[in-house]
Design an enzyme around this catalytic site. Structure first.
Site, mmCIF file in Angstrom:
data_model
loop_
_atom_site.group_PDB
_atom_site.id
_atom_site.type_symbol
_atom_site.label_atom_id
_atom_site.label_comp_id
_atom_site.label_asym_id
_atom_site.label_seq_id
_atom_site.Cartn_x
_atom_site.Cartn_y
_atom_site.Cartn_z
ATOM 1 C CG HIS A 189 -2.080 -0.947 1.029
ATOM 2 N ND1 HIS A 189 -2.638 -1.656 2.045
ATOM 3 C CD2 HIS A 189 -2.738 -1.306 -0.089
ATOM 4 C CE1 HIS A 189 -3.608 -2.411 1.574
ATOM 5 N NE2 HIS A 189 -3.689 -2.218 0.287
ATOM 6 N NE ARG A 296 -0.191 -9.417 -15.072
ATOM 7 C CZ ARG A 296 0.701 -8.488 -15.434
ATOM 8 N NH1 ARG A 296 0.392 -7.205 -15.343
ATOM 9 N NH2 ARG A 296 1.892 -8.844 -15.870
ATOM 10 N NE ARG A 331 -2.946 -13.298 -17.784
ATOM 11 C CZ ARG A 331 -1.849 -12.967 -17.118
ATOM 12 N NH1 ARG A 331 -0.669 -13.013 -17.699
ATOM 13 N NH2 ARG A 331 -1.933 -12.576 -15.873
ATOM 14 C CG ASN A 453 6.947 -10.534 -16.682
ATOM 15 O OD1 ASN A 453 7.752 -9.854 -17.285
ATOM 16 N ND2 ASN A 453 5.813 -10.033 -16.223
ATOM 17 C CG ASP A 454 5.169 -16.654 -16.320
ATOM 18 O OD1 ASP A 454 5.732 -17.032 -15.279
ATOM 19 O OD2 ASP A 454 4.029 -16.166 -16.331
ATOM 20 N NE ARG A 464 6.262 -13.983 -12.316
ATOM 21 C CZ ARG A 464 5.386 -13.655 -13.251
ATOM 22 N NH1 ARG A 464 4.913 -14.545 -14.069
ATOM 23 N NH2 ARG A 464 4.960 -12.428 -13.358
ATOM 24 C CB CYS A 501 1.951 -8.205 -22.660
ATOM 25 S SG CYS A 501 1.749 -9.965 -22.364
HETATM 26 C C1 PEP Z 1 4.419 -12.540 -18.405
HETATM 27 O O1 PEP Z 1 4.571 -13.683 -17.961
HETATM 28 O O2 PEP Z 1 5.311 -11.888 -18.981
HETATM 29 C C2 PEP Z 1 3.121 -11.854 -18.253
HETATM 30 C C3 PEP Z 1 2.864 -10.718 -18.840
HETATM 31 O O3 PEP Z 1 2.217 -12.452 -17.444
HETATM 32 P P1 PEP Z 1 2.219 -12.372 -15.841
HETATM 33 O O4 PEP Z 1 3.338 -11.477 -15.443
HETATM 34 O O5 PEP Z 1 0.869 -11.881 -15.448
HETATM 35 O O6 PEP Z 1 2.416 -13.813 -15.505
HETATM 36 MG MG MG Z 2 2.857 -14.845 -17.403
#
Ligand code: PEP
Ligand code: MG
Length: 589
Positions: A189, A296, A331, A453-454, A464, A501
């Site tokens: 927050h 999301r 998504r 990211n993934d 992660r 993304c």
């Molecule tokens: C990603 O994995 O790059 C992505 C945009 O999805 P999230 O970060 O919500 O898993």
């Molecule tokens: Mg992802």
């Protein structure tokens, strides 16, 4: 030279100079054993402290400053937390059973509850530990009879071990120049509030409680994450120069945000926003995104009962209508791994990151998935909507979803409910399997969006949430760069558009490479949109294509970073230090 330099996580950008105003006294309070006959009195002391804190919060709620009007429900949640049975009941039981004073019982209970939250997989829930701790500090102050922290009226940099939203709201917000906390992360927050107040903030500042001296001047750099304690003349001169340059950069990028993004040699790239909930829509128009590239949807599912179709439809339709005629890419539910639902607890997966997440979970819980898809199909009638599937590894998953969509359309038509006759269906490329079969997948869908990211985690075989291997999260690793190139080329050969993304889309190094690869769209958190557009205007696509060519021949991320840095420095100069670099710095464990 400054007396010392300490570092934190930059969670709200900007630069500030001011005197430290410490909030909350020492967190360790009284530790006293009590006699049996004193138990009722100690219990009463604790109850009175809770009542005092609740009364203070009610007052805060009544006089909420307009800039923070949206945060009323956070204060309400804090009020509930103050009398939460887990917190209160356990603390009262501790007084009784361990025969210890109220302050000691409270301290132990708060610590225990914080540990529970800190151990959670979901980063959002982990950050809630901060709320519990901040409430604990408040109650401890009430026990000491100090009342809520008011701080003095002079402007300054708030420094605290932890801050609750109510702490900030009770202060004259115009007097807060910056915020530093020892606890908390990007979704705390404190971070969210600091961004609303538009003041620089760092959380997780190492050594803050020991280093910060009340009244001492400090420079907060919310871009680089540095705090200079007691800066000298040279530090101050450098600060004033950097601040002025950053402010004019901000003005320039914001003013140009609503214009399309086109490289110096005339290549257009769509720049879109990633949203986590409908609230973020308010700020969008000024930031100039060309639509929503990733909505999301999991936030309506986490930490609560499963939502019904009507609730989801209302949310999606409102978002689609507000963004129309620009597109919104929803998504479908991406739960599992770090975003677990109650249903996951029952699965007891030994390794959830490699388990039933994203599309796998949805196809295994088809009733729940159908509810979401019906809501999305109906929302498709109210705006420019597309769907995107997370964690795809196999063409059959895409075909499975198409079959369900086909059945649902018949169902909705039979019920006379308005819905989209056709919604573009995209695939998120976030697994090595999707990269290697990108050509086949491209023939099954309407667009790709690369979730870097993934994808990086699965390419590098790292979890992660495992900080021990976080240093391997390197988007410039040759495996990541080659994967991106392969996916963009496969999409274009099959005639579908491709976007990125993940966070790499807002990283200057990513923008340069992706422009050079011929990316069609970049999508990032809303605040990054003006900066991405600015970078695209300063770069030329042809030069970046050559850069990609070179980088693809390089053996490691460090060399690639140097080569790209050189080009970025030429194109952006000092501005490079004002732009987001979201990647972890490569290094050793
Ligand atoms: C990603 O994995 O790059 C992505 C945009 O999805 P999230 O970060 O919500 O898993
Ligand atoms: Mg992802």
């Amino acid at each position: 030279m400054a007396r010392a330099v300490i570092y934190g996580i930059p969670v709200s950008p900007g630069l500030a100079l001011g005197a430290i105003r410490r909030l909350h006294g020492a967190s360790s309070g009284e530790r006293r054993h009590i006699a049996v006959e004193d138990i009722p009195a100690e219990e009463e002391t604790l109850r009175r402290a809770v009542a005092a804190v609740r009364a203070g919060l009610e007052k805060t709620l009544a006089g909420l400053p307009p800039a923070l009007a949206d945060y009323g429900e956070i204060v309400t949640a804090q009020m509930e937390l103050a009398s939460d049975p887990r917190l209160m009941g356990t603390a009262l039981a501790r007084i009784r059973h361990r025969k210890i004073c109220a302050a000691w019982a409270l301290e132990e209970t708060v610590e225990e509850l914080c540990e529970l939250f800190r151990g959670m997989d979901d980063p959002y829930l982990r950050d809630r530990a901060q709320d519990v701790r901040a409430m604990g500090l408040r109650l401890a102050e009430a026990l000491r009879g100090e009342g809520a922290p008011r701080g003095d009226a002079s402007a300054g940099i708030l420094a605290a071990e932890d801050l609750s939203p109510a702490d900030v709201m009770e202060l004259d917000t115009a007097s807060i120049l910056g915020i530093l906390t020892a606890e908390g992360g990007p979704t705390s927050h404190t971070a969210i509030l600091a961004r609303s107040l538009r003041v620089p903030a760092l959380t997780g500042v190492t050594g803050l409680p020991e280093a910060a001296r009340d009244g001492e001047n400090v420079i907060v750099d919310g871009l680089s994450g540095r705090v200079l304690l007691a800066p000298d003349e040279a530090d101050l001169a450098a600060y004033h120069k950097r601040k002025a340059a950053y402010e004019s950069f901000e003005l320039e990028t914001r003013a140009a945000a609503v214009l399309p993004a086109e490289s110096r040699d005339g290549v257009r790239v769509s720049v879109r926003a990633n949203l986590e909930n409908a609230r973020e829509l308010d700020d969008l128009p000024a930031l100039g995104p060309d639509g929503v590239g990733l909505y999301r949807t999991e936030f309506s599912y986490l930490g609560r009962e499963l939502p019904g179709e009507e609730e989801l439809f209302a949310e999606y339709a409102a978002v689609a209508a507000r963004v129309a005629p620009l597109p919104v890419i929803f998504r479908t539910l991406d739960v599992g791994a770090d975003k677990a639902l109650a249903a996951h607890a029952a699965l007891r997966e030994p390794n959830p990151a490699l388990g039933l997440r994203g599309i796998r979970f949805c196809l295994a819980h088809e009733d729940m998935f159908r509810t979401q898809l019906r809501a999305l199909l109906r929302a498709g009638a109210t705006g420019n909507v597309a769907l995107m599937l997370p964690m795809i590894t196999d063409c059959r998953e895409v075909r499975g979803v198409r079959r369900i969509l086909h059945e649902l359309r018949h169902e909705l038509a039979a019920q006379g409910l308005a819905h989209a006759a056709r919604l573009p269906l995209g695939v998120m490329v976030e697994t090595p399997a999707a990269v290697l079969t990108a050509d086949s997948l491209a023939r099954e869908c309407d667009f790709f969006s690369v979730g870097t990211n993934d994808l990086i985690h699965y390419l590098m075989a790292i979890d992660r949430n495992n900080r021990h291997v976080a240093y391997l999260h390197e988007p410039l690793h040759p495996a990541a760069v080659r994967s991106l190139k392969q996916v963009v080329d496969a999409a274009h050969r099959e005639g579908i558009p491709v976007s990125v993304c993940g966070e790499f889309a807002a990283d200057p190094y990513g923008v340069a490479l992706l422009l050079g690869m011929g990316i069609d769209a970049l999508s990032a958190a809303p605040r990054f949109v003006p900066g991405i557009k600015h970078m695209l205007r300063k770069l030329d696509a042809d030069g970046c294509a050559e850069l990609v060519h070179t980088v693809l021949t390089l053996p490691d991320a460090a060399t690639s970073r140097q080569v790209i840095h050189e080009r970025l420095r030429r194109a952006l100069g000092q501005e490079l230090s004002f732009l987001a670099t979201n990647h972890a710095t490569p290094g050793t464990p």
